[in-house]
Design an enzyme around this catalytic site. Structure first.
Site, PDB file in Angstrom:
ATOM      1  N   GLY A  76       1.057  -1.343  -0.052  1.00 21.58           N
ATOM      2  CA  GLY A  76       0.028  -0.227   0.172  1.00 21.58           C
ATOM      3  C   GLY A  76       1.174   1.254  -0.319  1.00 21.58           C
ATOM      4  CE  LYS A 102       4.882  15.034  -1.072  1.00 19.97           C
ATOM      5  NZ  LYS A 102       4.585  13.579  -1.367  1.00 19.97           N
TER       6      LYS A 102
END
Lengths: 429, 429
Positions: free
Chosen positions: B187, B205
């Site tokens: 995940g 970012k």
């Protein structure tokens, strides 16, 4: 745009750098604040001393009281340190509605309540990022970034002097005395190193951190404090042999039931794989554990003129912006009012080395004593034999009271010749 | 005290945690803010889906537009992600004078100007701590704590997925494909991993960090971007053999003359002794170098529901306090307006491995080519011989343009059979 006038109290290592930054960054600061800053005066103990700043001599004054009371002064920066006259001057400034930026950990930890009360009454700001861990942004993140989270624990290296000394002992095998002497030669330690090596400086910072982290009021007097003067080269070497390193830690933690907090400063063994183990020389680093954020670490220079001045200037920009916007930053937050529990209730693990008689049944009697005090043993190892026989025991988590009672019991056992060392173990749970 | 009403846009991994925290921390949040928070509604794509939140079903709506326009809503939290409809909804909310907290890095990096403009016009707050490095307090320290300092460079690991993959490749010798597959199973990576492995997420970012650090406006399109899909197990192994580790770095730096900034995301070799080398698994860490503060590092969980929600809640407390005090937090600061220079002007060091013919004079010809392009060689090492002969070269600092021209020249040299790998070297200057 009308300039904001700044009064500076103190012109030592930090004050000098504050003046330099206010001058060198003048245009940037004005752009970031929305108005220029102007130095209204600098209070010093003696006039006419040679200083490493290029400043109109007329700005220097020995009358700090008058300076902080001047109507034209908007913001007061206090970098004198110590309790008095710093407290009276800060209170005088705040009472007159000025905002104050201070780096004074000792004063905040001893009597922060008086300062915060004066700030509330005068409706000014009281900012103090520089009081803990120098340049590392730590108080603002705790106070603001984590304001929606639930901080569980703050654990850090917040005194550069002792970290330098312990790091030297660890890397070169030096004794405490020799490492301290080197630190003094290099300017990392004062001529009188008491405040650092006895943990007073770290305890003041721990009190400030605990107050912010747990929305409570904590004073330095409530902090359990042990210094590093008793740490021997042998302690450091045996820690190293076991994969640990000894650091002076400041630890602020909620109790298991969440109804009180423990605040303590003492040397502890931490695994060499722990991120704090890699903090070398005079650097500082602080771990923060919060329920949702998880583990955070902040690392940087914890002291020195320029790093501390950087933190002062960050606060200066914030309070200046607040004044222009006719608002205030976050007030002291103590709504949780958690009490500080006594050290006896603090739960830790412990490493104990015992000089014992080398005969059958020794381990059984020692183990029995630990059990009697409900202290569970994780590992035990016998080293050497004959007159050099040593038992090295690492316990599971137990209250400090139980551990202390166990040590007292061990001292009375005839088969225990001496407790060679006792050290708490942190950072491997 | 009248409650502050909060509208939540999105109820996925982060939104669910935001709802949990608003409920669980209700009393603490009210004490810290000065008024209780009340959830006014949650906009979702489909109603009736089973969700892991305990919430009055009447609060869910598919009509996000109406929700953000409701007169009684004070604050909007946007955790939908992506450009539209997030942008229209945020602009609608800000235009109506509401404050907005968002975690939307892609939108901020593509069109932050529109959002900031709407916040200014509506006189509300726009906070976005959660958009970069999850729970790590990074934007607030950059924007506020370092407001009085001069940031020189920001260098960090800001994408957890790629760090997980590279860490696995480094620690187990796995190929990129195998490590990606493991990350997907656990995940840490999406079914379509493009945004992470091609560096798009890190580039967004980097744009946000550069804008804040240098008081300028930087968009994702201006960020030089290279992903990690071409990194082979061999690259990782040879870096390891030389004492380096490969990390995907986001780097924002002032040019030497201070008149422009370089903003880039690419894999790079860093020494294993560098603190960023120890950042394992999906953790994030960011170095900030400022003139006075020196080197600072911030470390923690860069993603995940609870960590990201922690950052959202910190912002929520701040904007709520601001609304009660009828004030606003710091606005976007772009006064410096530094341009982003092309990648060719960026100065870096480079590690090059060349498959060469094993005959006399090879090194001389290769060295001559580097010299022709003004790229100075720091070390050169010949490995293997015969058909396996390889020259491993590490350069001194040179412009990317000169390095690129050198690589082109090498490709044309008959004695160079192939350029086995080219990788920038960071963190050892």
């Amino acid at each position: 745009m009308k300039p904001l006038k700044v009064a500076l109290l103190g012109c030592g290592v930090v004050g000098t750098q504050v003046i330099r930054l206010i001058h060198e960054q003048h245009a940037d600061l004005a752009a970031r604040i929305g108005a220029p800053l102007e130095l209204a005066g600098v209070a010093v103990r003696r006039l006419g001393r040679k200083r490493e700043v290029d400043l109109d001599p007329a700005l220097f004054t020995t009358d700090a009281e008058s300076l902080v009371s001047r109507d034209d002064v908007d913001i007061v920066i206090e970098v004198i340190g110590g309790i008095e006259p710093a407290r009276s001057l800060i209170v005088a400034a705040l009472s007159r509605g000025k905002s104050v930026v201070t780096a004074n950990k000792a004063l905040l930890a001893e009597d922060g309540a008086t300062l915060h009360e004066a700030a509330r009454a005068g409706e000014g700001d009281l900012y103090f990022e520089a009081s803990v861990a120098g340049a590392i942004p730590l108080l603002r993140p705790l106070r603001e970034s984590l304001a929606g989270d639930h901080v569980q624990r703050v654990l850090g290296i917040v005194n550069g002097t002792t970290n330098y000394i312990l790091d030297k002992m660890d890397s070169t095998g030096a004794s405490f005395t020799d490492a301290l002497e080197e630190a003094q030669t290099l300017g990392y330690a004062e001529a009188d190193p008491t405040a650092d090596v006895e943990g007073f400086d770290a305890a003041a910072k721990a009190a400030i951190l605990a107050g912010l982290a747990f929305h409570s009021r904590v004073t330095a007097a409530e902090v359990h404090r042990e210094g590093i003067t008793d740490i021997t080269a042998t302690d450091v070497a045996s820690a190293k042999a076991m994969g640990y390193v000894i650091k002076l830690l400041a630890i602020c933690a909620r109790s298991d039931d969440g109804r009180s907090v423990g605040v303590r400063v003492h040397p502890a063994m931490i695994p060499r794989t722990h991120p704090l183990a890699g903090v070398r020389e005079a650097y500082n680093a602080v771990f923060v554990e919060a329920e949702s954020a998880g583990q955070l670490m902040f690392y940087g220079k914890g002291a020195g003129g320029a790093p501390t001045a950087s933190a002062v200037l960050g606060d200066l920009v914030a309070v200046a912006r607040n004044r222009l916007a006719r608002t205030r930053g976050p007030e002291e937050s103590t709504y949780a009012s958690l009490p500080v529990h006594p050290m006896g209730e603090t739960v830790t693990r412990c490493h104990v080395a015992l000089d014992v008689a080398d005969k059958p049944g020794v381990l059984a009697r020692v183990a029995e004593l630990f059990a009697k005090h409900d202290v569970s043993i994780q590992t035990v190892r016998q080293e050497g034999h004959g007159d050099d026989a040593q038992l090295v025991i690492v316990t599971h988590r137990a209250t400090d009271a139980a551990l202390t009672a166990t040590m007292e019991g061990l001292r009375e056992l005839d088969i225990v010749r001496a407790i060679a060392s006792v050290m708490r173990v942190e950072g491997d749970d």
